[in-house]
Structure formats: C-alpha cells, structure tokens
Design an enzyme around this catalytic site. Structure first.
Site, PDB file in Angstrom:
ATOM      1  N   LYS A  15       0.899  -1.041   0.598  1.00  0.00           N
ATOM      2  CA  LYS A  15      -0.249   0.258  -0.424  1.00  0.00           C
ATOM      3  C   LYS A  15       0.939   0.998  -0.244  1.00  0.00           C
ATOM      4  O   LYS A  15       0.730   2.425  -0.919  1.00  0.00           O
ATOM      5  CB  LYS A  15      -0.904  -0.098   0.852  1.00  0.00           C
ATOM      6  CG  LYS A  15      -1.807  -0.887   1.143  1.00  0.00           C
ATOM      7  CD  LYS A  15      -2.895  -1.053   2.511  1.00  0.00           C
ATOM      8  CE  LYS A  15      -2.138  -0.429   3.751  1.00  0.00           C
ATOM      9  NZ  LYS A  15      -1.491  -2.092   4.719  1.00  0.00           N
ATOM     10  N   ARG A  90      -9.480   1.107   8.887  1.00  0.00           N
ATOM     11  CA  ARG A  90      -8.726  -0.535   8.725  1.00  0.00           C
ATOM     12  C   ARG A  90     -10.486  -0.859   9.818  1.00  0.00           C
ATOM     13  O   ARG A  90      -9.724  -1.933   9.879  1.00  0.00           O
ATOM     14  CB  ARG A  90      -7.768   0.135  10.160  1.00  0.00           C
ATOM     15  CG  ARG A  90      -6.726  -0.462   9.065  1.00  0.00           C
ATOM     16  CD  ARG A  90      -4.771  -0.045  10.365  1.00  0.00           C
ATOM     17  NE  ARG A  90      -4.231  -0.514  10.183  1.00  0.00           N
ATOM     18  CZ  ARG A  90      -3.405   0.135   9.157  1.00  0.00           C
ATOM     19  NH1 ARG A  90      -3.178   1.115   8.835  1.00  0.00           N
ATOM     20  NH2 ARG A  90      -1.625  -1.440   9.210  1.00  0.00           N
ATOM     21  N   ARG A 127      12.201  -5.738   5.567  1.00  0.00           N
ATOM     22  CA  ARG A 127      11.112  -4.207   4.961  1.00  0.00           C
ATOM     23  C   ARG A 127      12.163  -3.323   6.276  1.00  0.00           C
ATOM     24  O   ARG A 127      12.653  -3.924   7.064  1.00  0.00           O
ATOM     25  CB  ARG A 127       9.832  -4.298   4.876  1.00  0.00           C
ATOM     26  CG  ARG A 127       9.710  -3.049   5.589  1.00  0.00           C
ATOM     27  CD  ARG A 127       8.068  -2.364   5.205  1.00  0.00           C
ATOM     28  NE  ARG A 127       7.370  -2.787   5.844  1.00  0.00           N
ATOM     29  CZ  ARG A 127       6.002  -2.488   6.014  1.00  0.00           C
ATOM     30  NH1 ARG A 127       5.004  -1.869   5.234  1.00  0.00           N
ATOM     31  NH2 ARG A 127       5.713  -3.088   7.001  1.00  0.00           N
ATOM     32  N   ARG A 160      11.459  -1.361  11.365  1.00  0.00           N
ATOM     33  CA  ARG A 160      10.332  -0.985  12.080  1.00  0.00           C
ATOM     34  C   ARG A 160      10.176  -2.231  12.909  1.00  0.00           C
ATOM     35  O   ARG A 160      10.633  -2.947  13.061  1.00  0.00           O
ATOM     36  CB  ARG A 160       8.708  -1.246  11.079  1.00  0.00           C
ATOM     37  CG  ARG A 160       8.969   0.321   9.833  1.00  0.00           C
ATOM     38  CD  ARG A 160       7.465   1.000   9.558  1.00  0.00           C
ATOM     39  NE  ARG A 160       6.256  -0.122   9.862  1.00  0.00           N
ATOM     40  CZ  ARG A 160       5.239   0.293   8.878  1.00  0.00           C
ATOM     41  NH1 ARG A 160       5.089   0.406   8.371  1.00  0.00           N
ATOM     42  NH2 ARG A 160       3.889  -0.535   9.605  1.00  0.00           N
ATOM     43  N   ARG A 171      -0.256  -8.516  13.648  1.00  0.00           N
ATOM     44  CA  ARG A 171      -1.118  -7.397  12.474  1.00  0.00           C
ATOM     45  C   ARG A 171      -1.482  -8.261  11.680  1.00  0.00           C
ATOM     46  O   ARG A 171      -2.463  -7.549  11.083  1.00  0.00           O
ATOM     47  CB  ARG A 171       0.606  -6.620  11.811  1.00  0.00           C
ATOM     48  CG  ARG A 171       0.620  -6.169  12.981  1.00  0.00           C
ATOM     49  CD  ARG A 171       2.331  -5.474  12.662  1.00  0.00           C
ATOM     50  NE  ARG A 171       2.325  -4.320  11.463  1.00  0.00           N
ATOM     51  CZ  ARG A 171       2.969  -4.115  10.688  1.00  0.00           C
ATOM     52  NH1 ARG A 171       4.000  -4.750  10.282  1.00  0.00           N
ATOM     53  NH2 ARG A 171       2.778  -3.403   9.357  1.00  0.00           N
TER      54      ARG A 171
HETATM   55  P1  AMP Z   1       1.065   1.072   9.033  1.00  0.00           P
HETATM   56  O1  AMP Z   1       1.978   1.886   8.558  1.00  0.00           O
HETATM   57  O2  AMP Z   1       0.374   1.200   7.839  1.00  0.00           O
HETATM   58  O3  AMP Z   1       1.843  -0.127   8.514  1.00  0.00           O
HETATM   59  O4  AMP Z   1       0.769   1.329  10.047  1.00  0.00           O
HETATM   60  C1  AMP Z   1       1.430   0.947  11.286  1.00  0.00           C
HETATM   61  C2  AMP Z   1      -0.130   0.194  12.760  1.00  0.00           C
HETATM   62  O5  AMP Z   1      -0.178   2.136  12.814  1.00  0.00           O
HETATM   63  C3  AMP Z   1      -0.907   0.072  12.684  1.00  0.00           C
HETATM   64  O6  AMP Z   1      -0.405  -1.391  12.840  1.00  0.00           O
HETATM   65  C4  AMP Z   1      -1.529  -0.181  13.784  1.00  0.00           C
HETATM   66  O7  AMP Z   1      -1.266  -0.017  14.992  1.00  0.00           O
HETATM   67  C5  AMP Z   1      -1.630   1.954  13.833  1.00  0.00           C
HETATM   68  N1  AMP Z   1      -2.313   2.257  12.818  1.00  0.00           N
HETATM   69  C6  AMP Z   1      -2.266   2.671  11.691  1.00  0.00           C
HETATM   70  N2  AMP Z   1      -3.168   2.958  10.793  1.00  0.00           N
HETATM   71  C7  AMP Z   1      -4.402   2.815  11.372  1.00  0.00           C
HETATM   72  C8  AMP Z   1      -6.028   3.385  11.579  1.00  0.00           C
HETATM   73  N3  AMP Z   1      -6.490   3.215  10.515  1.00  0.00           N
HETATM   74  N4  AMP Z   1      -6.293   2.885  12.716  1.00  0.00           N
HETATM   75  C9  AMP Z   1      -6.167   2.321  14.274  1.00  0.00           C
HETATM   76  N5  AMP Z   1      -4.918   2.101  13.644  1.00  0.00           N
HETATM   77  C10 AMP Z   1      -3.671   2.303  12.777  1.00  0.00           C
END
Ligand code: AMP
Length: 218
Positions: A15, A90, A127, A160, A171
């Site tokens: 994404k 999400r 990653r 990360r 996740r």
């Molecule tokens: P990402 O970079 O999109 O993988 O997001 C990393 C982490 O941020 C996720 O595993 C969640 O803990 C939090 N996070 C990101 N976007 C959201 C969202 N829309 N709702 C809830 N938690 C989020």
C-alpha cells in the site's frame, strides 16, 4: 470534485509503495495514518505516547484518535482536490466515518492489493524504512543502492519494530478480523477493484494507474 483513492491490503501488501507512486503520478497527497502516527511517536506527543503501546504490539490505535488525526490532515489545503489513503480505513467504524464526511460529488476509488499471508511474513522480514522521508525498501528484491541509506533522501534506514515476526503475525490476525471485511463493504458499494499484489511493484502500479480515469503520461 475531489478524488479519494483508498488502498486496502494486509500490512506489507504494498500500500505504501503504491500510494507514494500514485501520489506522484496524480499530484495528490499521500495520507498514511501509519506515517502520521509514527511521526507523533517520534515527536513524543500525547497521541504518539498513547499510540506507541498499541502499535508496538501490532494492535489498532483507537478509532476516535485516528479519526481526529485524519480529519485534521485531510482538512489541509493540499487535500482539496483529493488524496490517496494508505492504511485507512482499517475498521468498519472508520469506513463509515469516512463515508459520512465525503461529499456526493467526491469520486471514491478503492483498490484491494491481494497478497498471501506467507508472502506478507517473508516481505516483512526484509522490509526497511527511512527515518527521514518514510520511503520503504525490501532486501528481497527492492534493496537500497547503498546498504542502510535511503536512495531518495540519504536518511538512515531502520527496521520497523512492528515488523518483528511475532508482531507481523498479530498484525495479520488483526487485519483479517477487522480490516478484510471492508473489502465487501466497498464491493457492495460498487467501488472496489481487486489487484494481484504478488506482482512486481511496477506491474501492480501499471494495473492500478490504468484503472484510474484521466490517463497521465509518466
Ligand atoms: P501501517 O504503517 O499502516 O502499517 O500502520 C502501522 C501501525 O499504526 C498499525 O499496525 C496500527 O497500530 C497503527 N495504525 C495505522 N493506521 C491505523 C488506523 N487507520 N487505525 C488504527 N490504527 C492504525
């Protein structure tokens, strides 16, 4: 009319990579809730401190916090013509809240990047992300030119904390439980296109961009 592009997919489905490319090609801001939260974390804001605990375990930050943060971001002038959402919505609550705030004239396009769980686990293991500009790389196939250094800005690359295998599995579990149902939510509304996210980033981008009206030259 504003154009809102939503990218759905498991963590590591591509994404972020596709959103960044689309943002550049279509001159729309890339709005990543994960990047916004990591920025809060790095600055140690109250939101960042609350989010850190949940993020480090692979859970989801509360809808209320994420919705406030997103509302503030998309109210900015650069989002007037639209934006590319990466990592949002999400949950069902988030999807409905977004639907409420859109105008009837807004064009919504939703793309699902389909990638098998085994590939997700393998991708997360390789990653790396940049501390400076949040660009991502993968040691299996999309490595930076110089080890540990971002091609785009020269920043330091890091792994990360939520890409640790145990956290990735959590996740994925959360993705299947809370986020995957949104595929049907958008399918029912006739807004969804599913793409094979196992292809190379170039191939995925070609398909994605080809499905967005108003062809542009790259
Ligand atoms: P990402 O970079 O999109 O993988 O997001 C990393 C982490 O941020 C996720 O595993 C969640 O803990 C939090 N996070 C990101 N976007 C959201 C969202 N829309 N709702 C809830 N938690 C989020």
């Amino acid at each position: 009319m504003a154009r809102i592009v939503i990218l759905l997919g498991a963590p590591g489905a591509g994404k972020g990579t596709q959103a960044a490319r689309l943002s550049k090609a279509r001159s729309l801001p890339h709005v990543s809730t994960g990047d916004l939260l990591r920025d809060h974390k790095a600055r140690g804001t109250p939101l960042g401190q609350q989010a850190k605990v949940v993020m480090d375990k692979g859970g989801l930050v509360s809808d209320a916090l994420v919705l406030d943060m997103l509302a503030e971001r998309v109210a900015a002038a650069d989002c007037r013509e639209g934006y590319v959402l990466d990592g949002f919505p999400r949950t069902d609550v988030q999807a409905r809240a977004l639907e409420q705030r859109l105008k009837p004239t807004d064009q919504v396009l939703v793309f699902e990047l389909k990638v098998a769980d085994e590939s997700i686990v393998a991708r997360a293991a390789g990653r790396l992300a940049c501390r400076g500009c949040a660009s991502t790389y993968n040691l299996n196939g999309a490595a930076p030119r110089k080890a540990g250094v971002c091609d785009a800005c020269g920043g330091e690359l890091y792994r990360r904390s939520d890409d640790e295998p145990a956290v990735v599995r959590e996740r994925l579990r959360v993705y299947h439980e809370k986020t995957a149902p949104l595929v049907n939510f958008y399918r029912e509304r006739g807004l969804l296109a599913s793409l094979d996210g196992e292809q190379t980033p170039d191939a995925v981008f070609g398909r994605l961009d080809g499905l967005i009206p108003g062809k542009v030259k790259h």
